[in-house]
Design an enzyme around this catalytic site. Structure first.
Site, PDB file in Angstrom:
ATOM      1  N   ASP A  18      34.287  35.149  28.171  1.00  0.00           N
ATOM      2  CA  ASP A  18      34.168  34.038  29.108  1.00  0.00           C
ATOM      3  C   ASP A  18      34.295  32.739  28.326  1.00  0.00           C
ATOM      4  OD1 ASP A  18      33.746  32.636  31.410  1.00  0.00           O
ATOM      5  OD2 ASP A  18      31.591  32.995  31.516  1.00  0.00           O
ATOM      6  N   GLU A  97      42.100  29.606  36.913  1.00  0.00           N
ATOM      7  CA  GLU A  97      41.501  29.125  38.156  1.00  0.00           C
ATOM      8  C   GLU A  97      42.332  28.055  38.842  1.00  0.00           C
ATOM      9  OE1 GLU A  97      37.019  28.052  39.736  1.00  0.00           O
ATOM     10  OE2 GLU A  97      37.410  29.033  37.831  1.00  0.00           O
ATOM     11  N   LYS A 133      42.218  32.880  39.865  1.00  0.00           N
ATOM     12  CA  LYS A 133      40.778  32.748  40.104  1.00  0.00           C
ATOM     13  C   LYS A 133      40.533  31.723  41.214  1.00  0.00           C
ATOM     14  CE  LYS A 133      36.673  32.537  37.091  1.00  0.00           C
ATOM     15  NZ  LYS A 133      36.243  32.136  35.746  1.00  0.00           N
ATOM     16  N   THR A 157      35.631  34.087  42.433  1.00  0.00           N
ATOM     17  CA  THR A 157      34.518  33.607  41.625  1.00  0.00           C
ATOM     18  C   THR A 157      33.498  32.858  42.476  1.00  0.00           C
ATOM     19  OG1 THR A 157      34.001  32.394  39.582  1.00  0.00           O
ATOM     20  CG2 THR A 157      35.680  31.436  41.017  1.00  0.00           C
ATOM     21  N   PHE A 179      27.866  35.988  40.215  1.00  0.00           N
ATOM     22  CA  PHE A 179      27.194  35.222  39.167  1.00  0.00           C
ATOM     23  C   PHE A 179      25.743  35.662  39.022  1.00  0.00           C
ATOM     24  CE2 PHE A 179      29.738  31.112  38.335  1.00  0.00           C
ATOM     25  CZ  PHE A 179      30.924  31.812  38.336  1.00  0.00           C
TER      26      PHE A 179
END
Length: 324
Positions: A18, A97, A133, A157, A179
């Site tokens: 990440d 993203e 994303k 996400t 998350f």
């Protein structure tokens, strides 16, 4: 000597880096990597990426962009260029993203995703190595549904609730990123608690619930736990399809030699044959509104990513003396 916790974990779960830090990716050699606007902004501040930034700006200039549009195009090109550099190091996929400002606009999200993919293709990267994303708003999930129908794989996400997970399953998205750490942070503040034992950690339990639901119903969407605050949280989800972990925690895991065992195992989950009813927009929005944690974290997560992109815009405007 016992293998490191990281090595043991890698035997149970696909570990994803990440980060947008190329040095960290080279160090840990994960299969996949994920980025987001905050990580791209951090990477842009590293001296070793100066050449990439200049190349991105020059390409945007050649494409005849000007003013604010020039900076926006530079950010998109830089984001893809960093993804290309990451893909030189890893064997798998990179998550890139879409601008979080588009999170509530399905058509604009689809269009931006295709723009990013076109850039990757321009640099010789095959489509199957990219995960687009997108924030898990209703509009974002519908954009992912359209993209997946065209063979464009997506990573949804900022996912905090079962209603989001169900909608993603209905959309047949490739992967979701629930998350963990942000859920924990929210509950600690809301309940004024300093610590939860790992078996009661609300973030860990949320991912476990989603994982069980997906495996019970044989949903093919992959579950990738994200946003970790501690090694204990990471190990608390050993056996999950994937876990995306920051370099600092990967380093801790690499130095840790405790025995690691799976806490999630799809083979131990009984399959339920009946197909669950699809969730529609009205029900989705109602359940999101009823879940204060999920609604607040989704909104603040989107706002945070927008702010990170704005910081990068300002950085580039100052660097290249471009007026807004």
């Amino acid at each position: 000597m016992t293998l490191s916790a990281l090595k043991q974990l890698q035997a149970l779960t696909t570990i994803v880096a990440d980060t947008g830090d190329l040095k960290a990716i080279q160090q840990f050699r994960p299969l996949d990597a994920t980025t987001n606007p905050s990580l791209i902004t951090a990477a842009a501040k590293q001296a070793e990426n100066k050449a990439l930034i200049e190349e991105a700006y020059q390409q945007a200039q050649r494409e005849a962009y000007q003013g604010t549009a020039l900076i926006e195009r530079t950010i998109d090109i830089l984001t893809v260029k960093l993804g290309v550099e990451i893909l030189k190091t890893i064997q798998g996929r990179v998550s890139t993203e879409v601008d979080a400002a588009l999170s509530y606009d399905t058509a604009a999200t689809v269009a931006k995703a295709k723009e990013l993919l076109a850039l990757y293709q321009e640099y010789g990267i095959e489509q199957h190595r990219i995960l687009i994303k997108i924030a898990s708003t209703w509009q974002g999930i519908q954009a992912a549904k359209q993209l997946e129908a065209e063979g464009i794989h997506c990573n949804l996400t900022l996912l905090f609730g079962m209603h989001q997970a169900k909608a993603c399953a209905d959309a047949q998205v490739t992967l979701i990123s629930p998350f963990v750490g942000r859920i924990l942070d929210w509950y600690k503040k809301a309940e004024q608690v300093d610590h939860y034992p790992i078996d009661k950690d609300p973030g860990v339990l949320s991912v476990k619930q989603i994982y069980h639901y997906y495996k019970q119903h044989q949903i093919k969407t992959e579950v990738m736990g994200a946003s970790f605050r501690s090694v204990e949280q990471v190990l608390g989800l050993a056996g999950c399809d994937l876990l995306t972990v920051a370099p600092s925690l990967l380093a801790e895991l690499d130095q840790d030699h405790r025995i690691v065992s799976a806490t999630l195992d799809a083979k131990q989950i009984a399959v339920i044959e009946n197909n669950p009813a699809a969730i529609n927009q009205t029900l989705f929005e109602q359940q999101l509104a009823d879940d204060l944690m999920a609604s607040q974290l989704l909104r603040s997560g989107i706002e945070g990513f927008i702010q990170a992109r704005q910081q990068l815009q300002l950085l580039l405007q100052q660097s290249f003396e471009v007026s807004a």
